[in-house]
Design a protein around this motif. Sequence first.
Motif, PDB file in Angstrom:
ATOM      1  N   SER A   1       0.846  -1.194   0.000  1.00  0.00           N
ATOM      2  CA  SER A   1       0.000   0.000   0.000  1.00  0.00           C
ATOM      3  C   SER A   1       0.875   1.235   0.000  1.00  0.00           C
ATOM      4  O   SER A   1       2.087   1.168   0.225  1.00  0.00           O
ATOM      5  CB  SER A   1      -0.928   0.021   1.218  1.00  0.00           C
ATOM      6  N   MET A   2       0.241   2.378  -0.218  1.00  0.00           N
ATOM      7  CA  MET A   2       0.958   3.651  -0.163  1.00  0.00           C
ATOM      8  C   MET A   2       0.607   4.447   1.084  1.00  0.00           C
ATOM      9  O   MET A   2       1.155   5.521   1.321  1.00  0.00           O
ATOM     10  CB  MET A   2       0.655   4.464  -1.421  1.00  0.00           C
ATOM     11  N   GLY A   3      -0.290   3.935   1.888  1.00  0.00           N
ATOM     12  CA  GLY A   3      -0.686   4.617   3.108  1.00  0.00           C
ATOM     13  C   GLY A   3      -1.670   3.756   3.872  1.00  0.00           C
ATOM     14  O   GLY A   3      -1.994   2.635   3.463  1.00  0.00           O
ATOM     15  N   THR A   4      -2.142   4.265   4.994  1.00  0.00           N
ATOM     16  CA  THR A   4      -3.035   3.487   5.849  1.00  0.00           C
ATOM     17  C   THR A   4      -4.234   4.349   6.243  1.00  0.00           C
ATOM     18  O   THR A   4      -4.260   5.559   6.036  1.00  0.00           O
ATOM     19  CB  THR A   4      -2.322   3.007   7.119  1.00  0.00           C
ATOM     20  N   TRP A   5      -5.211   3.707   6.828  1.00  0.00           N
ATOM     21  CA  TRP A   5      -6.447   4.360   7.267  1.00  0.00           C
ATOM     22  C   TRP A   5      -6.333   4.705   8.743  1.00  0.00           C
ATOM     23  O   TRP A   5      -5.740   3.963   9.530  1.00  0.00           O
ATOM     24  CB  TRP A   5      -7.615   3.411   7.024  1.00  0.00           C
TER      25      TRP A   5
ATOM     26  N   ILE B   1       5.746   7.989  -2.269  1.00  0.00           N
ATOM     27  CA  ILE B   1       6.870   8.923  -2.158  1.00  0.00           C
ATOM     28  C   ILE B   1       7.037   9.340  -0.708  1.00  0.00           C
ATOM     29  O   ILE B   1       8.104   9.224  -0.125  1.00  0.00           O
ATOM     30  CB  ILE B   1       6.715  10.147  -3.094  1.00  0.00           C
ATOM     31  N   ASP B   2       5.940   9.816  -0.100  1.00  0.00           N
ATOM     32  CA  ASP B   2       5.955  10.091   1.335  1.00  0.00           C
ATOM     33  C   ASP B   2       4.569   9.796   1.909  1.00  0.00           C
ATOM     34  O   ASP B   2       3.635  10.551   1.640  1.00  0.00           O
ATOM     35  CB  ASP B   2       6.392  11.534   1.628  1.00  0.00           C
ATOM     36  N   PRO B   3       4.458   8.678   2.618  1.00  0.00           N
ATOM     37  CA  PRO B   3       5.525   7.763   3.001  1.00  0.00           C
ATOM     38  C   PRO B   3       5.988   6.886   1.837  1.00  0.00           C
ATOM     39  O   PRO B   3       5.239   6.671   0.885  1.00  0.00           O
ATOM     40  CB  PRO B   3       4.881   6.898   4.101  1.00  0.00           C
ATOM     41  N   GLY B   4       7.196   6.407   1.947  1.00  0.00           N
ATOM     42  CA  GLY B   4       7.758   5.517   0.939  1.00  0.00           C
ATOM     43  C   GLY B   4       9.217   5.840   0.691  1.00  0.00           C
ATOM     44  O   GLY B   4      10.110   5.394   1.429  1.00  0.00           O
ATOM     45  N   VAL B   5       9.478   6.653  -0.328  1.00  0.00           N
ATOM     46  CA  VAL B   5      10.853   7.016  -0.659  1.00  0.00           C
ATOM     47  C   VAL B   5      11.545   7.686   0.525  1.00  0.00           C
ATOM     48  O   VAL B   5      12.703   7.393   0.835  1.00  0.00           O
ATOM     49  CB  VAL B   5      10.874   7.943  -1.889  1.00  0.00           C
ATOM     50  N   VAL B   6      10.836   8.587   1.214  1.00  0.00           N
ATOM     51  CA  VAL B   6      11.463   9.281   2.345  1.00  0.00           C
ATOM     52  C   VAL B   6      11.809   8.319   3.476  1.00  0.00           C
ATOM     53  O   VAL B   6      12.772   8.542   4.217  1.00  0.00           O
ATOM     54  CB  VAL B   6      10.579  10.438   2.861  1.00  0.00           C
TER      55      VAL B   6
ATOM     56  N   LEU C   1       9.237  18.742  -4.627  1.00  0.00           N
ATOM     57  CA  LEU C   1      10.494  18.410  -3.976  1.00  0.00           C
ATOM     58  C   LEU C   1      10.167  17.846  -2.597  1.00  0.00           C
ATOM     59  O   LEU C   1       9.593  18.543  -1.757  1.00  0.00           O
ATOM     60  CB  LEU C   1      11.382  19.649  -3.872  1.00  0.00           C
ATOM     61  N   VAL C   2      10.511  16.592  -2.395  1.00  0.00           N
ATOM     62  CA  VAL C   2      10.164  15.882  -1.165  1.00  0.00           C
ATOM     63  C   VAL C   2      11.431  15.266  -0.577  1.00  0.00           C
ATOM     64  O   VAL C   2      12.199  14.619  -1.302  1.00  0.00           O
ATOM     65  CB  VAL C   2       9.129  14.773  -1.446  1.00  0.00           C
ATOM     66  N   GLY C   3      11.657  15.478   0.704  1.00  0.00           N
ATOM     67  CA  GLY C   3      12.871  14.932   1.294  1.00  0.00           C
ATOM     68  C   GLY C   3      12.816  14.831   2.797  1.00  0.00           C
ATOM     69  O   GLY C   3      11.778  15.084   3.431  1.00  0.00           O
TER      70      GLY C   3
ATOM     71  N   ALA D   1       2.911  11.128 -10.604  1.00  0.00           N
ATOM     72  CA  ALA D   1       3.990  10.283 -11.112  1.00  0.00           C
ATOM     73  C   ALA D   1       5.059  10.042 -10.053  1.00  0.00           C
ATOM     74  O   ALA D   1       5.623   8.945  -9.961  1.00  0.00           O
ATOM     75  CB  ALA D   1       4.610  10.926 -12.353  1.00  0.00           C
ATOM     76  N   GLN D   2       5.348  11.037  -9.245  1.00  0.00           N
ATOM     77  CA  GLN D   2       6.339  10.889  -8.181  1.00  0.00           C
ATOM     78  C   GLN D   2       5.906   9.807  -7.190  1.00  0.00           C
ATOM     79  O   GLN D   2       6.711   8.969  -6.765  1.00  0.00           O
ATOM     80  CB  GLN D   2       6.539  12.227  -7.476  1.00  0.00           C
TER      81      GLN D   2
END
Length: 416
Positions: free
Chosen positions: A105-109, A154-159, A328-330, A366-367
Amino acid sequence: MRMMLVGAGAVGESILKIIQSRQDYKSWLEFVLVADYDLDRAEEVISHLRDRDDLKAVKVDARNEKDIVELIEVYDIDFVMDAAAPFVSNNIFDAAYEAGANYGSMGTWSVPMEHPKLGLGIENSYVEPMTKYNFDRHDKWREKNQMACICMGIDPGVVNVFAKYAAEYEFDELQEVHVKDGGNLSIPGAKEGEVTFGFNVWTVLDEVMNPNVEYNADKGGFIVEDAFAGEETFDMPDGVGKNVLVKVEHEEVVTMQRYLSKYGLKKATFKISLDPALINALKVIDSLGLRSLHPVDVGGVKVVPRDVVAAVAPQPKDIGDEMKGEMLVGVHCIGIKDGKKKEIFMYQPFDNQQSMKDWHMQAVVAQTGFGAALSIELIGKEIWKDSGVFSPEYFDPMPYLDLMRETGFEYRILRK
């Protein structure tokens, strides 16, 4: 891997496009079932893909767990990617478990209390805190030798991957991680006060307006404040410039506390830059009760107020060409290296015009899709492999960073 993608929205489509851009994807991905409550939309997504072999569109109502289980079993699915609205994520998670499939998943509830107490203790403001439903079932998933990896965007995820890298390779003691989500996207010629939802409308209504959460070990743990707290100005690199950021509820503060405390983590926050017009709109929506999930009677018809907002708001998939600038995410990481204080900002820049050219999708979408697609590849190749429920910080960050370089999904590090 035989994958079921639940949710054929803009991010779901971007995930599939990015996976198909990989020359060797067929070596690990055998079949994709694209499932959505709108069959026409699922079929539209497939029509946008360059390779339509081994793809099938089906209709599913993700509120019905049994229907998801049946599809998993009928199509012999072994991995379920959840790209649907957050309010059905627990159903999809449970269906994957019941049917014996792995899950991403890319996030939660999360579910805040009607009258949150705020202050110390996330449990005092949330009936169901973010990630708790998933992590509470870790042992059950482990017993069945299944894996769930939540928070893979990406966020959450890549970060999260960036933070794990910092803990392992940049610091002797990683004390603070502050996620910064910003950019300089704009729509030239937009009318004053025009509202743009750059991401899933449901997600924005939840994470922005819910009580926000930060982790502060020195103050006793998780601190909860009301929406739009913690305003700060942060100077983004690469010419993006100063962003005014506010705290919102986000999974990173919980997952980083879970996995990075052993590296010395004492503070974690998530802050995002929000357009003033969107902030004003969200405040009005909230004050009018239009975030509610409780049906109201309108002329003899039961209507969920939030469904109306989600239906009439500008959809992310319909926004793109007119936007200029970049996301820009970091992570701003602070800690100790060789006995001295050290700071880094590790980030992922994504230009909207380039995104439209390469992917025909706006940068925010896309990010996020890129982050998920790379995680799915690592799972498909069994590089990310274990039994239980995890988020990206659990795994070795280097294979992910290698994939970022290989795919041109660049990242940069500023060191102080």
